[in-house]
Structure formats: C-alpha cells, structure tokens
Write a protein that holds these residues in place. Structure first.
Motif, PDB file in Angstrom:
ATOM      1  N   MET A  43     -16.077  70.864 -40.431  1.00  0.00           N
ATOM      2  CA  MET A  43     -16.429  72.168 -40.974  1.00  0.00           C
ATOM      3  C   MET A  43     -17.528  72.815 -40.146  1.00  0.00           C
ATOM      4  O   MET A  43     -18.343  72.123 -39.536  1.00  0.00           O
ATOM      5  N   VAL A  44     -17.559  74.129 -40.165  1.00  0.00           N
ATOM      6  CA  VAL A  44     -18.637  74.885 -39.538  1.00  0.00           C
ATOM      7  C   VAL A  44     -19.741  75.040 -40.577  1.00  0.00           C
ATOM      8  O   VAL A  44     -19.515  75.606 -41.638  1.00  0.00           O
ATOM      9  N   VAL A  45     -20.925  74.513 -40.305  1.00  0.00           N
ATOM     10  CA  VAL A  45     -22.028  74.584 -41.269  1.00  0.00           C
ATOM     11  C   VAL A  45     -22.998  75.717 -40.949  1.00  0.00           C
ATOM     12  O   VAL A  45     -23.844  76.056 -41.770  1.00  0.00           O
ATOM     13  N   GLY A  46     -22.883  76.291 -39.765  1.00  0.00           N
ATOM     14  CA  GLY A  46     -23.740  77.411 -39.408  1.00  0.00           C
ATOM     15  C   GLY A  46     -23.296  78.054 -38.114  1.00  0.00           C
ATOM     16  O   GLY A  46     -22.732  77.389 -37.248  1.00  0.00           O
ATOM     17  N   PHE A  47     -23.513  79.354 -38.019  1.00  0.00           N
ATOM     18  CA  PHE A  47     -23.202  80.062 -36.774  1.00  0.00           C
ATOM     19  C   PHE A  47     -24.062  81.310 -36.697  1.00  0.00           C
ATOM     20  O   PHE A  47     -24.603  81.780 -37.692  1.00  0.00           O
ATOM     21  N   GLU A  48     -24.185  81.837 -35.501  1.00  0.00           N
ATOM     22  CA  GLU A  48     -24.893  83.094 -35.296  1.00  0.00           C
ATOM     23  C   GLU A  48     -24.291  83.793 -34.091  1.00  0.00           C
ATOM     24  O   GLU A  48     -23.976  83.158 -33.079  1.00  0.00           O
ATOM     25  N   VAL A  49     -24.123  85.095 -34.219  1.00  0.00           N
ATOM     26  CA  VAL A  49     -23.642  85.937 -33.128  1.00  0.00           C
ATOM     27  C   VAL A  49     -24.831  86.765 -32.671  1.00  0.00           C
ATOM     28  O   VAL A  49     -25.484  87.416 -33.489  1.00  0.00           O
ATOM     29  N   ALA A  50     -25.131  86.728 -31.373  1.00  0.00           N
ATOM     30  CA  ALA A  50     -26.307  87.442 -30.863  1.00  0.00           C
ATOM     31  C   ALA A  50     -26.090  87.849 -29.416  1.00  0.00           C
ATOM     32  O   ALA A  50     -25.188  87.346 -28.743  1.00  0.00           O
ATOM     33  N   MET A  51     -26.947  88.752 -28.968  1.00  0.00           N
ATOM     34  CA  MET A  51     -26.863  89.233 -27.591  1.00  0.00           C
ATOM     35  C   MET A  51     -27.493  88.257 -26.591  1.00  0.00           C
ATOM     36  O   MET A  51     -27.346  88.443 -25.395  1.00  0.00           O
ATOM     37  N   ASP A  52     -28.195  87.256 -27.064  1.00  0.00           N
ATOM     38  CA  ASP A  52     -28.734  86.217 -26.178  1.00  0.00           C
ATOM     39  C   ASP A  52     -28.629  84.882 -26.911  1.00  0.00           C
ATOM     40  O   ASP A  52     -28.400  84.838 -28.110  1.00  0.00           O
ATOM     41  N   LYS A  53     -28.778  83.805 -26.171  1.00  0.00           N
ATOM     42  CA  LYS A  53     -28.674  82.473 -26.781  1.00  0.00           C
ATOM     43  C   LYS A  53     -30.028  81.776 -26.804  1.00  0.00           C
ATOM     44  O   LYS A  53     -30.155  80.603 -26.504  1.00  0.00           O
ATOM     45  N   GLY A  54     -31.021  82.516 -27.216  1.00  0.00           N
ATOM     46  CA  GLY A  54     -32.378  81.991 -27.265  1.00  0.00           C
ATOM     47  C   GLY A  54     -32.578  80.986 -28.384  1.00  0.00           C
ATOM     48  O   GLY A  54     -31.801  80.899 -29.340  1.00  0.00           O
ATOM     49  N   ALA A  55     -33.654  80.239 -28.268  1.00  0.00           N
ATOM     50  CA  ALA A  55     -33.977  79.198 -29.251  1.00  0.00           C
ATOM     51  C   ALA A  55     -34.195  79.790 -30.646  1.00  0.00           C
ATOM     52  O   ALA A  55     -33.938  79.128 -31.646  1.00  0.00           O
ATOM     53  N   TYR A  56     -34.630  81.035 -30.727  1.00  0.00           N
ATOM     54  CA  TYR A  56     -34.859  81.687 -32.017  1.00  0.00           C
ATOM     55  C   TYR A  56     -33.563  81.715 -32.839  1.00  0.00           C
ATOM     56  O   TYR A  56     -33.568  81.421 -34.032  1.00  0.00           O
ATOM     57  N   HIS A  57     -32.466  82.079 -32.206  1.00  0.00           N
ATOM     58  CA  HIS A  57     -31.182  82.162 -32.904  1.00  0.00           C
ATOM     59  C   HIS A  57     -30.686  80.776 -33.312  1.00  0.00           C
ATOM     60  O   HIS A  57     -30.155  80.590 -34.405  1.00  0.00           O
ATOM     61  N   ILE A  58     -30.864  79.808 -32.437  1.00  0.00           N
ATOM     62  CA  ILE A  58     -30.446  78.436 -32.747  1.00  0.00           C
ATOM     63  C   ILE A  58     -31.289  77.888 -33.890  1.00  0.00           C
ATOM     64  O   ILE A  58     -30.773  77.217 -34.793  1.00  0.00           O
ATOM     65  N   GLN A  59     -32.581  78.209 -33.889  1.00  0.00           N
ATOM     66  CA  GLN A  59     -33.464  77.758 -34.971  1.00  0.00           C
ATOM     67  C   GLN A  59     -33.018  78.348 -36.309  1.00  0.00           C
ATOM     68  O   GLN A  59     -33.069  77.675 -37.336  1.00  0.00           O
ATOM     69  N   ASN A  60     -32.556  79.604 -36.320  1.00  0.00           N
ATOM     70  CA  ASN A  60     -32.037  80.213 -37.548  1.00  0.00           C
ATOM     71  C   ASN A  60     -30.857  79.425 -38.109  1.00  0.00           C
ATOM     72  O   ASN A  60     -30.740  79.239 -39.323  1.00  0.00           O
ATOM     73  N   ILE A  61     -29.993  78.967 -37.239  1.00  0.00           N
ATOM     74  CA  ILE A  61     -28.827  78.186 -37.674  1.00  0.00           C
ATOM     75  C   ILE A  61     -29.289  76.865 -38.278  1.00  0.00           C
ATOM     76  O   ILE A  61     -28.847  76.470 -39.353  1.00  0.00           O
ATOM     77  N   VAL A  62     -30.172  76.176 -37.585  1.00  0.00           N
ATOM     78  CA  VAL A  62     -30.664  74.873 -38.042  1.00  0.00           C
ATOM     79  C   VAL A  62     -31.401  75.013 -39.376  1.00  0.00           C
ATOM     80  O   VAL A  62     -31.204  74.202 -40.286  1.00  0.00           O
ATOM     81  N   ASP A  63     -32.218  76.046 -39.520  1.00  0.00           N
ATOM     82  CA  ASP A  63     -32.998  76.234 -40.746  1.00  0.00           C
ATOM     83  C   ASP A  63     -32.129  76.593 -41.948  1.00  0.00           C
ATOM     84  O   ASP A  63     -32.475  76.279 -43.082  1.00  0.00           O
ATOM     85  N   SER A  64     -31.012  77.261 -41.723  1.00  0.00           N
ATOM     86  CA  SER A  64     -30.176  77.703 -42.841  1.00  0.00           C
ATOM     87  C   SER A  64     -29.146  76.648 -43.268  1.00  0.00           C
ATOM     88  O   SER A  64     -28.490  76.821 -44.296  1.00  0.00           O
ATOM     89  N   ALA A  65     -28.996  75.580 -42.519  1.00  0.00           N
ATOM     90  CA  ALA A  65     -27.999  74.548 -42.826  1.00  0.00           C
ATOM     91  C   ALA A  65     -28.659  73.363 -43.520  1.00  0.00           C
ATOM     92  O   ALA A  65     -29.877  73.197 -43.476  1.00  0.00           O
ATOM     93  N   PRO A  66     -27.859  72.520 -44.176  1.00  0.00           N
ATOM     94  CA  PRO A  66     -28.417  71.286 -44.737  1.00  0.00           C
ATOM     95  C   PRO A  66     -28.984  70.414 -43.611  1.00  0.00           C
ATOM     96  O   PRO A  66     -28.585  70.556 -42.457  1.00  0.00           O
ATOM     97  N   GLU A  67     -29.884  69.531 -43.949  1.00  0.00           N
ATOM     98  CA  GLU A  67     -30.470  68.649 -42.944  1.00  0.00           C
ATOM     99  C   GLU A  67     -29.507  67.514 -42.614  1.00  0.00           C
ATOM    100  O   GLU A  67     -28.733  67.083 -43.463  1.00  0.00           O
ATOM    101  N   ALA A  68     -29.594  67.045 -41.386  1.00  0.00           N
ATOM    102  CA  ALA A  68     -28.804  65.898 -40.936  1.00  0.00           C
ATOM    103  C   ALA A  68     -29.734  64.909 -40.255  1.00  0.00           C
ATOM    104  O   ALA A  68     -30.861  65.242 -39.882  1.00  0.00           O
ATOM    105  N   ASP A  69     -29.248  63.691 -40.076  1.00  0.00           N
ATOM    106  CA  ASP A  69     -30.051  62.680 -39.389  1.00  0.00           C
ATOM    107  C   ASP A  69     -30.070  62.895 -37.879  1.00  0.00           C
ATOM    108  O   ASP A  69     -31.054  62.606 -37.212  1.00  0.00           O
ATOM    109  N   PHE A  70     -28.949  63.396 -37.343  1.00  0.00           N
ATOM    110  CA  PHE A  70     -28.823  63.579 -35.899  1.00  0.00           C
ATOM    111  C   PHE A  70     -28.286  64.972 -35.598  1.00  0.00           C
ATOM    112  O   PHE A  70     -27.415  65.473 -36.309  1.00  0.00           O
ATOM    113  N   TYR A  71     -28.783  65.566 -34.520  1.00  0.00           N
ATOM    114  CA  TYR A  71     -28.311  66.857 -34.027  1.00  0.00           C
ATOM    115  C   TYR A  71     -27.905  66.630 -32.577  1.00  0.00           C
ATOM    116  O   TYR A  71     -28.752  66.330 -31.738  1.00  0.00           O
ATOM    117  N   ARG A  72     -26.634  66.779 -32.294  1.00  0.00           N
ATOM    118  CA  ARG A  72     -26.113  66.489 -30.952  1.00  0.00           C
ATOM    119  C   ARG A  72     -25.842  67.795 -30.221  1.00  0.00           C
ATOM    120  O   ARG A  72     -25.180  68.683 -30.758  1.00  0.00           O
TER     121      ARG A  72
END
Length: 179
Positions: A43-72
C-alpha cells in the motif's frame, strides 16, 4: 503518530515528470512525485507532489504517516536531511531495499497516462496531478486491503502430486483420455 507493527518497514522513492510541457532546464524535469509505501500489505502510506524533491517535502510524508521501525531509501542525498522516527537504511549500491516502491512507481507510470514515459499527455497544473495521484492511491490501497482480506491460507495436506497430474505425466497416456 501511531506506530506500525513491530519489524515494519517503509520504502521511499521519487519519480519525476513534467507539468504542461518538458522543461527547458538542464535536467528537463520540473515536477516530482515522492512516495512512501508499506510492502506488506502492498500500500501507499504517503505521497507528495512538488516542484522540487527537497527534504522538506519528504519530511512531510514521513511526519504524516504511521511510524515504522525501518525506512529504506535509495542513494538520493535529500534523505540524509530527513528525521526518521525509526532506523534509516540508505542503499546506494542497488535496488534490493527499494524494489517494492520502484514497482509501485512503475504501476503509477503504467496506469496513469500523464506519468507514462514518452507520452504526449501532460497535466496542465500541479493541482491536477495531485488530484489524479490521490484518486489512484485511494483505489490502489482499497485493492490492496481487499486482496489482503480475501487471501485464504492454503494448507498442503500432502506433498504428493494430485492423481490427475500422475495420469497426465504418464507418457502412455493420450490427450484423448482427458476428453
């Protein structure tokens, strides 16, 4: 944030495409779709569409999803600036830790014409692409949940081959015996 099941792992990746037309920039990319998936159930647990692939956008995805033990993740440097609640596994050599998210990104490109490579289809705006991805993710996750609910564990009572296969494998047997 709620926590995922113990031993859970999420995979993150990004893909790029164009809004309106191919950009005249050096890399010819002008919009990014960043996805985070859970391999089991797929399943897709988070996504973001943006004009750049900066860490800010990735952090938004991680913060809005449930926590996991590992992030690959793959070798993209932007993941180094993200604060993960679990362990970050960054694989720069191959795709062995991110093959599931790469597969879902391939599904996105396959099922959404505006993301297909060598296409003449382009979204006119970032909001349109966001809406298309939201509809796809909802349908994709609903399918994954339905598949998980209807999965029936198969118990093998015997490792013997069924009798009809014994007859089929017998060289003296003709196809006419089955008709």
């Amino acid at each position: 944030m709620k926590s995922g099941k113990p031993g859970s792992a999420f995979e993150l990746d990004e893909l790029y495409w164009y809004i309106n037309e191919k950009a005249k920039t050096e890399t010819r990319e002008n919009v990014y779709l960043m996805t985070m998936i859970c391999p089991e159930p797929r399943m897709v647990v988070g996504f973001e569409v943006a004009m750049d692939k900066g860490a800010y956008h990735i952090q938004n995805i991680v913060d809005s999803a449930p926590e996991a033990d590992f992030y690959r993740t793959d070798g993209y440097f932007g993941y180094l600036d993200v604060v993960f609640p679990g362990d970050h596994v960054r694989n720069v050599r191959d795709k062995k830790d991110t093959h599931n998210v790469e597969s879902i990104n391939a599904d996105l490109r396959h099922y959404i014409p505006v993301l297909a490579r060598r296409s003449r289809c382009f979204c006119r705006s970032l909001e349109t692409l966001q809406a298309v991805i939201e509809v796809f993710v909802d349908a994709y996750n609903a399918f994954g949940i339905a598949k998980l609910k209807h999965r029936v564990p198969v118990e093998h009572k015997s490792l013997e081959r069924p009798k009809h296969l014994h007859k089929f494998r017998d060289p003296r047997c003709s196809i006419l015996d089955f008709l």
